[in-house]
Write a protein that holds these residues in place. Structure first.
Motif: not given
Ligand code: CP
Length: 312
Positions: A49-54, A100-102, A127-129
């Motif tokens: 899931p993602t809001l900010r990143t996408q 890519w988020r995985t 990691f979340h660089p």
């Molecule tokens: N902080 C962060 O990565 O937010 P998302 O998971 O909503 O992308």
């Protein structure tokens, strides 16, 4: 040489400082850099899931003159329908960058090894660089020079943010304190790598189990959800073990009087952070969320330029 941003120490201290300078410039003048003009496409794949990143990547890629191409991970079936290597080879013929988020860092590494274009880590289990580079931009805006500042990360240290803070924070010359309960501390190899980086930058990396000791005098206090993606089945046990690590007003009060509080969001008020802190005057979380876009634009521009220079 093709450049990637797979983990925080893929940027040297000088490169990190350059990216932060560029991010600040692009924040002031969002349309001044157009390295993706054409438009060239950037593949964005999200397996979690993602809001900010996408949204920050999509908006940022468009501002750089490019086309944000959302690739549906489930439809593509990466590693299921075909191997990561073959997906990398195909995507690399279509797009200028892969974001890519995985789950597994090893899969991201495989993508980078075979894509022939820069690959960016939009979060893995390890990691979340992109988050930490945005955090560093936010801290610079509020506190000035990063070098010598003390950051206390409180809560679940054995997650991507704990690891990324160790590497990214020491790269910036910061003193990084990780305060987590027994069993939730980053691996010793992460501290070893952070201390290796710190030798060259003047920073430091410490595990400080007592949250009050960790936060005392800190310039920056950071927390994150106790229930990272994939840990939902452990919720009850985690809430019990992390309860003493809530970033409360009392805990924030032992930090430096002008300390700032960060949270990468989504946040759970009353759990890892008190509503009074998240919504209070020391919180910079909305700047932090906005800065994802500016910082990631700078990362993309840097990787494209550095990869092009390496090829010529
Ligand atoms: N902080 C962060 O990565 O937010 P998302 O998971 O909503 O992308």
């Amino acid at each position: 040489m093709m450049r990637h941003f797979l983990r925080d120490d893929d940027l040297s201290p000088a490169e990190q400082a350059h990216v932060l300078d560029l991010a600040a410039k692009l924040k002031a003048a969002p349309f001044d850099a157009r390295p993706l003009a054409g438009p060239q496409s950037v593949a964005m794949i999200f397996d979690k899931p993602t809001l900010r990143t996408q949204t920050s990547f999509a908006a940022g890629i468009a501002e750089l003159g490019g086309n944000p191409m959302l690739v549906e991970g489930k439809l593509a079936g990466i590693g299921i329908r075909e191997s990561v290597e073959d997906v990398a080879r195909v995507l690399g013929r279509q797009v200028a960058v892969i974001v890519w988020r995985t789950f597994f860092q090893a899969d991201l590494d495989q993508m980078a090894a075979h894509a022939g274009v820069p690959v960016v880590n939009a979060l893995t289990d390890d990691f979340h660089p992109c988050q930490v580079i945005a955090d560093l931009l936010t801290i610079r805006e509020h506190k000035g020079d990063l070098s010598g500042l003390t950051v206390a990360f409180v809560g679940d240290g054995a997650c991507n943010m704990g690891n990324s803070w160790l590497l990214g924070g020491t790269t910036a010359g910061m003193h990084v304190r990780i305060s987590a309960p027994h069993g939730y501390v980053p691996g010793e190899e992460m501290f070893a790598r952070a201390r290796e980086i710190a030798v060259g930058t003047g920073g430091s990396a410490q595990a400080v189990p007592d949250p009050v000791e960790a936060v005392t005098g800190a310039d920056v206090v950071v927390t994150d959800t106790w229930i990272s993606m994939g840990k939902e089945s452990e919720q009850a046990a985690r809430v019990a073990v992390f309860a003493p690590y809530t970033l409360s007003t009392e805990l924030m009060a032992v930090a430096s009087p002008d300390a700032i509080a960060l949270h990468c969001l989504p946040a759970y008020r009353g759990m890892e952070i008190a509503a009074e802190v998240l919504d209070g005057p020391q919180s910079v979380v909305w700047d932090e969320a906005e800065n994802r876009r500016h910082a990631q634009k700078a990362v993309l521009a840097f990787l494209l330029e550095a990869s092009h220079e390496g090829a010529s």
